[in-house]
Design a protein around this motif. Sequence first.
Motif, PDB file in Angstrom:
ATOM      1  N   ALA A 145       0.845  -1.204   0.000  1.00 49.38           N
ATOM      2  CA  ALA A 145       0.000   0.000   0.000  1.00 49.38           C
ATOM      3  C   ALA A 145       0.875   1.247   0.000  1.00 49.38           C
ATOM      4  CB  ALA A 145      -0.913  -0.008   1.213  1.00 49.38           C
ATOM      5  N   PRO A 146       0.531   2.258  -0.773  1.00 47.48           N
ATOM      6  CA  PRO A 146       1.361   3.479  -0.831  1.00 47.48           C
ATOM      7  C   PRO A 146       1.377   4.183   0.509  1.00 47.48           C
ATOM      8  CG  PRO A 146      -0.735   3.790  -1.966  1.00 47.48           C
ATOM      9  CD  PRO A 146      -0.651   2.341  -1.643  1.00 47.48           C
ATOM     10  N   GLN A 147       2.474   4.847   0.824  1.00 49.90           N
ATOM     11  CA  GLN A 147       2.595   5.551   2.105  1.00 49.90           C
ATOM     12  C   GLN A 147       3.275   6.904   1.941  1.00 49.90           C
ATOM     13  OE1 GLN A 147       5.532   3.818   4.843  1.00 49.90           O
ATOM     14  NE2 GLN A 147       5.781   2.122   3.404  1.00 49.90           N
ATOM     15  N   GLY A 148       3.123   7.518   0.784  1.00 53.40           N
ATOM     16  CA  GLY A 148       3.744   8.818   0.554  1.00 53.40           C
ATOM     17  C   GLY A 148       2.793   9.984   0.672  1.00 53.40           C
ATOM     18  N   GLY A 149       1.586   9.734   1.242  1.00 52.95           N
ATOM     19  CA  GLY A 149       0.586  10.795   1.301  1.00 52.95           C
ATOM     20  C   GLY A 149      -0.212  10.859   0.021  1.00 52.95           C
ATOM     21  N   TRP A 150      -1.468  11.351   0.108  1.00 54.07           N
ATOM     22  CA  TRP A 150      -2.311  11.407  -1.093  1.00 54.07           C
ATOM     23  C   TRP A 150      -1.828  12.480  -2.066  1.00 54.07           C
ATOM     24  CZ3 TRP A 150      -4.983  15.896  -2.236  1.00 54.07           C
ATOM     25  CH2 TRP A 150      -5.122  16.829  -1.191  1.00 54.07           C
ATOM     26  N   PHE A 151      -0.847  13.290  -1.655  1.00 60.27           N
ATOM     27  CA  PHE A 151      -0.270  14.355  -2.482  1.00 60.27           C
ATOM     28  C   PHE A 151       1.083  13.946  -3.047  1.00 60.27           C
ATOM     29  CE2 PHE A 151      -0.285  14.872   2.074  1.00 60.27           C
ATOM     30  CZ  PHE A 151       1.020  14.527   2.358  1.00 60.27           C
ATOM     31  N   THR A 166       7.348  14.947  -4.070  1.00 62.27           N
ATOM     32  CA  THR A 166       8.732  14.569  -4.380  1.00 62.27           C
ATOM     33  C   THR A 166       9.665  15.525  -3.633  1.00 62.27           C
ATOM     34  OG1 THR A 166       8.716  16.016  -6.314  1.00 62.27           O
ATOM     35  CG2 THR A 166       8.090  13.722  -6.665  1.00 62.27           C
ATOM     36  N   PRO A 167      10.899  15.135  -3.354  1.00 57.58           N
ATOM     37  CA  PRO A 167      11.573  13.884  -3.742  1.00 57.58           C
ATOM     38  C   PRO A 167      11.327  12.726  -2.768  1.00 57.58           C
ATOM     39  CG  PRO A 167      13.134  15.294  -2.611  1.00 57.58           C
ATOM     40  CD  PRO A 167      11.840  16.074  -2.683  1.00 57.58           C
ATOM     41  N   LEU A 168      10.475  12.954  -1.736  1.00 60.40           N
ATOM     42  CA  LEU A 168      10.286  11.910  -0.731  1.00 60.40           C
ATOM     43  C   LEU A 168       9.594  10.673  -1.297  1.00 60.40           C
ATOM     44  CD1 LEU A 168       9.203  14.111   2.325  1.00 60.40           C
ATOM     45  CD2 LEU A 168      11.459  13.174   1.801  1.00 60.40           C
ATOM     46  N   THR A 169       8.970  10.800  -2.457  1.00 62.48           N
ATOM     47  CA  THR A 169       8.304   9.643  -3.069  1.00 62.48           C
ATOM     48  C   THR A 169       9.136   9.031  -4.191  1.00 62.48           C
ATOM     49  OG1 THR A 169       7.074  11.229  -4.436  1.00 62.48           O
ATOM     50  CG2 THR A 169       5.961  10.354  -2.485  1.00 62.48           C
ATOM     51  N   GLU A 170      10.366   9.507  -4.335  1.00 63.05           N
ATOM     52  CA  GLU A 170      11.257   8.874  -5.305  1.00 63.05           C
ATOM     53  C   GLU A 170      11.726   7.520  -4.765  1.00 63.05           C
ATOM     54  OE1 GLU A 170      11.986   9.809  -8.297  1.00 63.05           O
ATOM     55  OE2 GLU A 170      11.698  11.979  -8.443  1.00 63.05           O
ATOM     56  N   GLU A 171      12.270   6.693  -5.640  1.00 64.47           N
ATOM     57  CA  GLU A 171      12.572   5.308  -5.295  1.00 64.47           C
ATOM     58  C   GLU A 171      13.607   5.191  -4.173  1.00 64.47           C
ATOM     59  OE1 GLU A 171      13.117   1.097  -7.672  1.00 64.47           O
ATOM     60  OE2 GLU A 171      13.920   2.929  -8.556  1.00 64.47           O
ATOM     61  N   GLN A 172      14.550   6.137  -4.075  1.00 64.23           N
ATOM     62  CA  GLN A 172      15.569   6.016  -3.048  1.00 64.23           C
ATOM     63  C   GLN A 172      15.001   6.182  -1.642  1.00 64.23           C
ATOM     64  OE1 GLN A 172      15.419   8.326  -5.417  1.00 64.23           O
ATOM     65  NE2 GLN A 172      16.444  10.245  -4.877  1.00 64.23           N
ATOM     66  N   PHE A 173      13.840   6.845  -1.515  1.00 63.70           N
ATOM     67  CA  PHE A 173      13.224   7.027  -0.203  1.00 63.70           C
ATOM     68  C   PHE A 173      12.101   6.011   0.049  1.00 63.70           C
ATOM     69  CE2 PHE A 173      14.845  11.246  -1.401  1.00 63.70           C
ATOM     70  CZ  PHE A 173      15.725  11.441  -0.346  1.00 63.70           C
ATOM     71  N   LEU A 174      11.394   5.614  -0.984  1.00 59.99           N
ATOM     72  CA  LEU A 174      10.334   4.604  -0.867  1.00 59.99           C
ATOM     73  C   LEU A 174      10.602   3.536  -1.926  1.00 59.99           C
ATOM     74  CD1 LEU A 174       7.164   6.833  -0.347  1.00 59.99           C
ATOM     75  CD2 LEU A 174       8.276   5.371   1.343  1.00 59.99           C
ATOM     76  N   PHE A 215      12.264  14.863 -11.265  1.00 57.11           N
ATOM     77  CA  PHE A 215      12.139  15.561  -9.984  1.00 57.11           C
ATOM     78  C   PHE A 215      13.423  15.479  -9.158  1.00 57.11           C
ATOM     79  CE2 PHE A 215       7.916  13.666 -11.034  1.00 57.11           C
ATOM     80  CZ  PHE A 215       7.307  14.844 -11.441  1.00 57.11           C
ATOM     81  N   ASP A 216      14.515  15.147  -9.790  1.00 57.94           N
ATOM     82  CA  ASP A 216      15.817  15.018  -9.115  1.00 57.94           C
ATOM     83  C   ASP A 216      16.647  16.262  -9.420  1.00 57.94           C
ATOM     84  OD1 ASP A 216      18.292  14.385  -8.103  1.00 57.94           O
ATOM     85  OD2 ASP A 216      18.301  12.324  -8.885  1.00 57.94           O
ATOM     86  N   ALA A 217      16.718  17.176  -8.453  1.00 54.80           N
ATOM     87  CA  ALA A 217      17.430  18.437  -8.679  1.00 54.80           C
ATOM     88  C   ALA A 217      18.910  18.215  -8.931  1.00 54.80           C
ATOM     89  CB  ALA A 217      17.236  19.361  -7.479  1.00 54.80           C
ATOM     90  N   GLY A 218      19.488  17.148  -8.373  1.00 57.33           N
ATOM     91  CA  GLY A 218      20.908  16.883  -8.563  1.00 57.33           C
ATOM     92  C   GLY A 218      21.259  16.489  -9.976  1.00 57.33           C
ATOM     93  N   VAL A 268       2.829  10.137 -14.720  1.00 56.08           N
ATOM     94  CA  VAL A 268       3.690   9.435 -15.679  1.00 56.08           C
ATOM     95  C   VAL A 268       5.155   9.721 -15.373  1.00 56.08           C
ATOM     96  CG1 VAL A 268       4.385   9.343 -18.102  1.00 56.08           C
ATOM     97  CG2 VAL A 268       1.963   9.306 -17.508  1.00 56.08           C
ATOM     98  N   MET A 269       5.479  10.980 -15.086  1.00 56.82           N
ATOM     99  CA  MET A 269       6.868  11.331 -14.784  1.00 56.82           C
ATOM    100  C   MET A 269       7.341  10.659 -13.502  1.00 56.82           C
ATOM    101  SD  MET A 269       7.380  15.296 -15.963  1.00 56.82           S
ATOM    102  CE  MET A 269       5.787  15.968 -15.566  1.00 56.82           C
ATOM    103  N   LEU A 270       6.471  10.612 -12.478  1.00 58.61           N
ATOM    104  CA  LEU A 270       6.862   9.942 -11.241  1.00 58.61           C
ATOM    105  C   LEU A 270       7.075   8.448 -11.482  1.00 58.61           C
ATOM    106  CD1 LEU A 270       7.344  10.020  -8.193  1.00 58.61           C
ATOM    107  CD2 LEU A 270       4.866   9.755  -7.863  1.00 58.61           C
ATOM    108  N   THR A 271       6.203   7.852 -12.292  1.00 61.31           N
ATOM    109  CA  THR A 271       6.350   6.424 -12.604  1.00 61.31           C
ATOM    110  C   THR A 271       7.647   6.150 -13.337  1.00 61.31           C
ATOM    111  OG1 THR A 271       3.936   6.179 -12.716  1.00 61.31           O
ATOM    112  CG2 THR A 271       5.260   4.461 -13.741  1.00 61.31           C
ATOM    113  N   THR A 272       7.973   6.970 -14.330  1.00 61.43           N
ATOM    114  CA  THR A 272       9.213   6.736 -15.082  1.00 61.43           C
ATOM    115  C   THR A 272      10.434   7.018 -14.215  1.00 61.43           C
ATOM    116  OG1 THR A 272       9.131   8.978 -16.012  1.00 61.43           O
ATOM    117  CG2 THR A 272       8.137   7.204 -17.314  1.00 61.43           C
ATOM    118  N   ASP A 273      10.334   7.992 -13.294  1.00 61.94           N
ATOM    119  CA  ASP A 273      11.437   8.201 -12.352  1.00 61.94           C
ATOM    120  C   ASP A 273      11.687   6.945 -11.530  1.00 61.94           C
ATOM    121  OD1 ASP A 273      11.940  10.761 -13.147  1.00 61.94           O
ATOM    122  OD2 ASP A 273      11.633  11.675 -11.184  1.00 61.94           O
TER     123      ASP A 273
END
Length: 634
Positions: free
Chosen positions: A135-141, A144-152, A234-237, A221-226
Motif C-alpha cells: 500500500a502506498p505511504q507517501g501521502g495522497w499528495f 517529491t523527492p520523498l516519493t522517489e525510489e531512493q526514499f520509498l 524531480f531530481d534536482a541533482g 507518468v513522470m513519477l512512474t518513469t522516475d
Amino acid sequence: MTVAAERLERSWESPTVLARVLATVDHKAIGIRYLVTSFCFFVIAGTLALFMRLQLAGANQDILSSETYNQFFTMHGTTMIFLVATPMLSGFGNYFIPLLLGARDMAFPRLNAFSYWVFLSAGIFLYSSFLFGLAPQGGWFAYTPLTEEQFLPDKGLTFWALGLIFLGISTTAGAINFIVTIFKLRAPGMSLDRMPIFCWAVLATSAMIVLAIPPLTGASVMLTTDRVLDTHFFDAGLGGNVLLWQHLFWIFGHPDVYIIFLPGAGIVSEVIPTFSRRPIAGYYYVALASVLTAIIAFGVWVHHMFATGLPQVSMGFFAIASIGVVIPSSIQIFAWLRTLWTGRPQLKLPLLFVLGFLFTFIIGGLTGVMFPMIGFDQQVTDTYFVVAHFHYTLIGGAIFPIFAGFYYWLPKMTGKLMNRALGHANFWLLFIGFNLTFFPMHIVGLMGMPRRNYTYDEGFGWAIYNLLSTIGAFILALSIAVFILNLLYSRANGEDAGPDPWRAGTLEWSISSPPPAYNFRVTPIVRERDPLWMPDGFDWADDAPETGRRRPVDPLQHELIATSVLDGNPDSVDEMPHDSYWPVILALVLLGLFYSLLTEQFWLAGLAGAAVMVAIGGWLWPEQLAAPEEGESA
C-alpha cells in the motif's frame, strides 16, 4: 401499457440478466452503480480514518505503526478525493442529467459504461496494493523527492501513480460525455438559459476535469518513469525540479476542490427552490458563478505552495486570485439565502441537509480566506488548522449536499420515500459528529500540532482536542450506519413516492418513479425554465419532424432527438447504440495492462496493448440493425 410503450420497453431495456449486469448502457443503471460503488469506498475510507483517530486519541499510542498509519493516511485521502467525492457526484449526474434535460440517455452510452468499469477497475487496482503488502505511504499528495525510489523503494507509490493514471481515463471519458450530452441532448425548446442549475454545475465541472486531469496524469507518468525507468524529472541533482511535482499536482488539486464543490452546489440549487416553493433567485448570476468559479480556480494553485520559497511578487498575484475565487461562491450563497428568505421554506429532510451544508461550508470559507494572507499561511502550513479547513470545505461542500441529493432523489430512483425519523437521526448525528470531529482541529492546529504525524508526546495540551475529534469520528460513523439502515428499511417498507412527492419543477418529476428504461415515452417540448411549475411550461411532442433536417423518431430503432447547442431547436435524430460487452472487456484488458506495467513485465504490457486495440475494434464494429417486426414499418 400501450403498444408504443411496449415497443419502447423492448427497444431500450436489456434483454437478459447477464446483459443487465455486464453489458447495459442504461445511464440510470450506471448512475446507481457509481453511487453504490463510491459509497462502498466511502465506508472503506471512513474505516481507515477511524483507525487513524484511534491512534491519535491520546499521546504515545501504539495502535498503528508509523508505516501502517502512513498507508492508511495515504489511502484515506486518495479514496475520498478520487474514489468517493467526484464519482459519487458523477453518479447523480449519470442518473439525472438525461432526466433533467428530457433525454433518453447520455450522448455516448457505451463510453458511459466504459467510464464506470474503468473506475471500478482502478479502485480494485489501488486497493489490491494491500493484498501484496505494498500500500502506498507517501501521502495522497505524494510530494517529491520523498516519493522517489531512493526514499520509498517498494512499489507502493508506483501502485499509486499508475492507479491515478488509470482512474484519469474514467474521469476524462465521463466529463466528455457530460459536455456533449448537455450541449446536444436537451429537450426541444430547452435553450441554455432554461437549463437547470445542476446541469450548469456539471457542465462547468466537466470542463474543469478535461483541463485539470492532464497535468495530474503527466505528473504521475513522470513519477512512474522516475521510479521504474530511472528518469530524473524531480531530481534536482541531475537537472530535475523538485517543485515541478507540486506545480503539476496543484494545477489539478485546487481546481479539484471546485470539481467536488460545484456538483454539490448544483444539488443545493435544485433542492432549495423546490422546498422554498419559488424559482431560484438570480438564475443568471448563479449559472455565471459556476462558470466563473471554473475559470478562476485554475489561477490559484500556488497558494498551496506559499511556504516553498517562491518569489514574493508571484505569490502576491496568486494571493489576489485566491481571494477573488471567493466572489462567485459568495454569489451562489447569497442567491440561495435570498431564495429561502423570499420563499415559503418547507423543512423537509433534503432541505435540512442543505442548511447543514450552508453552516459548515461558510465556516470553511471563512477560514479559507485566511490562507491567501501569505504570512498567516506560512505560520499554519502543515498544521491541523489546514486539515480542519479543507474538511469543512470538502465535507461541507460535498458530503452534506450528497446526502441532500440522496434524500431528494432516492424517491425517484426507488419509488419509495425515506423514513423521516431515521433521516432526522442521520442528519443530527452527521452534523454533530462532523463539527465535533473537525472544529477542535482548528484549535489544536493553532497550538502547533503538525499534520501527518502518527503520534505525539504528552505535555503539548493536544490530547483533549484529539480525544474530542476521535469521539466525533465515531458519531460520524454512526450517522452513516443510520443512513444505510434507512435506505434498507425504506426500500422494503417505505411509503410509495409517486411521480412527484415534492411538487418540484423539473422534468424528472414528470414521469414515473422509478423511471422506465426509455425515460420519456414522448419527447417533452420545454417552454419555461421550471416547466412543471409554469402554465404551459412544457408539452409532449409526437416525435414528428419539425424541420427538413430530421425524420420521425422510430422507437424500434433505439433513437433520440438531438438539438442545437444554444437554443435547443430540433437538429437531428440520432441512432443510439445497444448494450455491449466491449466496455467491460476493454476495462479488464486495461486492468491487465496496468498490472503488467506495475510488475515491469513489458512484453506482457505489449500483449495487453494489442488486446486493447482488438477490444476497441470490436467496440467500433458496426452493429447489424434489428429487422422490423411483422406488421411494422422499417
